[in-house]
Design a protein around this motif. Structure first.
Motif, mmCIF file in Angstrom:
data_model
loop_
_atom_site.group_PDB
_atom_site.id
_atom_site.type_symbol
_atom_site.label_atom_id
_atom_site.label_comp_id
_atom_site.label_asym_id
_atom_site.label_seq_id
_atom_site.Cartn_x
_atom_site.Cartn_y
_atom_site.Cartn_z
ATOM 1 N N ILE A 262 0.867 -1.171 0.000
ATOM 2 C CA ILE A 262 0.000 0.000 0.000
ATOM 3 C C ILE A 262 0.908 1.226 0.000
ATOM 4 O O ILE A 262 1.917 1.254 0.705
ATOM 5 C CB ILE A 262 -0.966 0.024 1.209
ATOM 6 C CG1 ILE A 262 -0.205 0.030 2.536
ATOM 7 C CG2 ILE A 262 -1.930 -1.129 1.169
ATOM 8 C CD1 ILE A 262 -1.062 0.393 3.720
ATOM 9 N N PRO A 263 0.604 2.217 -0.826
ATOM 10 C CA PRO A 263 1.451 3.405 -0.855
ATOM 11 C C PRO A 263 1.119 4.347 0.309
ATOM 12 O O PRO A 263 -0.017 4.346 0.765
ATOM 13 C CB PRO A 263 1.110 4.048 -2.200
ATOM 14 C CG PRO A 263 -0.172 3.431 -2.649
ATOM 15 C CD PRO A 263 -0.378 2.168 -1.880
ATOM 16 N N THR B 107 7.315 8.103 10.363
ATOM 17 C CA THR B 107 6.465 9.200 9.894
ATOM 18 C C THR B 107 7.233 10.513 9.828
ATOM 19 O O THR B 107 7.072 11.277 8.868
ATOM 20 C CB THR B 107 5.220 9.336 10.791
ATOM 21 O OG1 THR B 107 4.516 8.094 10.744
ATOM 22 C CG2 THR B 107 4.313 10.454 10.329
ATOM 23 N N VAL B 108 8.061 10.773 10.821
ATOM 24 C CA VAL B 108 8.869 11.999 10.791
ATOM 25 C C VAL B 108 9.797 11.971 9.581
ATOM 26 O O VAL B 108 9.902 12.952 8.840
ATOM 27 C CB VAL B 108 9.673 12.161 12.111
ATOM 28 C CG1 VAL B 108 10.706 13.266 11.987
ATOM 29 C CG2 VAL B 108 8.725 12.446 13.274
ATOM 30 N N ILE C 136 1.171 11.647 8.419
ATOM 31 C CA ILE C 136 0.458 10.871 9.441
ATOM 32 C C ILE C 136 -0.577 9.959 8.786
ATOM 33 O O ILE C 136 -0.712 8.789 9.151
ATOM 34 C CB ILE C 136 -0.183 11.804 10.489
ATOM 35 C CG1 ILE C 136 0.922 12.458 11.332
ATOM 36 C CG2 ILE C 136 -1.177 11.052 11.375
ATOM 37 C CD1 ILE C 136 0.461 13.597 12.213
ATOM 38 N N ALA C 137 -1.286 10.490 7.789
ATOM 39 C CA ALA C 137 -2.305 9.690 7.092
ATOM 40 C C ALA C 137 -1.684 8.506 6.348
ATOM 41 O O ALA C 137 -2.268 7.430 6.288
ATOM 42 C CB ALA C 137 -3.085 10.565 6.119
ATOM 43 N N GLY C 138 -0.486 8.698 5.799
ATOM 44 C CA GLY C 138 0.164 7.618 5.052
ATOM 45 C C GLY C 138 1.124 6.788 5.877
ATOM 46 O O GLY C 138 1.428 5.656 5.516
ATOM 47 N N PHE D 17 -1.516 1.719 9.845
ATOM 48 C CA PHE D 17 -0.755 0.684 10.523
ATOM 49 C C PHE D 17 -1.161 0.425 11.964
ATOM 50 O O PHE D 17 -0.633 -0.489 12.593
ATOM 51 C CB PHE D 17 0.744 1.033 10.460
ATOM 52 C CG PHE D 17 1.216 1.229 9.060
ATOM 53 C CD1 PHE D 17 1.393 0.145 8.215
ATOM 54 C CD2 PHE D 17 1.451 2.493 8.561
ATOM 55 C CE1 PHE D 17 1.807 0.316 6.917
ATOM 56 C CE2 PHE D 17 1.871 2.681 7.257
ATOM 57 C CZ PHE D 17 2.044 1.589 6.433
ATOM 58 N N ILE D 18 -2.071 1.197 12.503
ATOM 59 C CA ILE D 18 -2.434 1.048 13.911
ATOM 60 C C ILE D 18 -3.078 -0.319 14.186
ATOM 61 O O ILE D 18 -2.600 -1.067 15.044
ATOM 62 C CB ILE D 18 -3.374 2.194 14.377
ATOM 63 C CG1 ILE D 18 -2.653 3.540 14.296
ATOM 64 C CG2 ILE D 18 -3.884 1.930 15.786
ATOM 65 C CD1 ILE D 18 -1.479 3.705 15.217
ATOM 66 N N ILE D 19 -4.115 -0.670 13.468
ATOM 67 C CA ILE D 19 -4.809 -1.935 13.721
ATOM 68 C C ILE D 19 -3.907 -3.122 13.391
ATOM 69 O O ILE D 19 -3.761 -4.052 14.188
ATOM 70 C CB ILE D 19 -6.143 -2.008 12.942
ATOM 71 C CG1 ILE D 19 -7.107 -0.971 13.510
ATOM 72 C CG2 ILE D 19 -6.746 -3.410 13.008
ATOM 73 C CD1 ILE D 19 -8.383 -0.789 12.736
#
Length: 192
Positions: free
Chosen positions: A31-32, A131-132, A146-148, A153-155
């Protein structure tokens, strides 16, 4: 067992987990901009089974092998360009993540509950580093990074954390009962 045997065993286990991380990195859901891989599950297993010191050594060895150009990173990639590319922050984030996970369990206990807490913390550390770096390397806005880089990836990360905790604690106990895994330095001092 003499110190040479202990040293050799530790080196073998460290190398074995570097290989496990490389193999599991090839389990990819593309997933991009950042793919979901088995890499993070392997990092959690390394910390849960090996502890802070040898878990961190296994990640460092894995990163050195990949940086040298061996295609051990996700989707059979390798080289410094992968480490400095948009997803390289996740790779670098594995170093503090595995150390902190292992350290936490060494200071508490290698139980499912503590392993789950440690693996969740490790997941968050890797996601923040990644993310940073994604924001900087890909020149994205914070919202887009943050969206990508975190949200998808949280779940999946929590599922991997639970799997790493469950499998890791089980494998660790079996290896210790077979005397194939030495106690970590901290737990050896605590029981002495």
């Amino acid at each position: 067992m003499n110190s040479e045997q202990i040293k050799l065993r530790s080196m073998i286990v460290t190398a074995l987990f570097a290989a496990v991380i490389g193999v599991m990195a090839q389990m990819v859901i593309p997933i991009p901009p950042v793919p979901i891989t088995g890499q993070t599950l392997a990092i959690g297993l390394a910390a849960t089974i090996l502890g802070a010191k040898y878990g961190t050594f296994s990640v460092l060895l894995y990163l050195m092998i990949g940086a040298a150009g061996v295609p051990v990173f996700a989707e059979f990639s390798g080289g410094l360009s992968t480490i400095v590319g948009p997803t390289g922050g996740y790779l670098i984030g594995f170093i503090p993540a595995v150390f902190i996970m292992g350290f936490y369990m060494e200071k508490t206990a290698f139980t499912f509950l503590h392993a789950m807490i440690a693996n969740t913390i490790g997941m968050l550390i890797a996601l923040i580093f990644g993310t940073v770096w994604l924001k900087i390397a890909a020149d994205m806005s914070w919202l887009a990074a943050i969206a990508g880089g975190i949200t998808p990836f949280i779940i999946v990360g929590l599922i991997k954390a639970a799997l790493a905790a469950w499998i890791g604690v089980l494998v660790r106990k079996r290896l210790q009962s077979a005397k194939l895994l030495l106690p970590t330095e901290y737990t050896a001092k605590k029981t002495a």
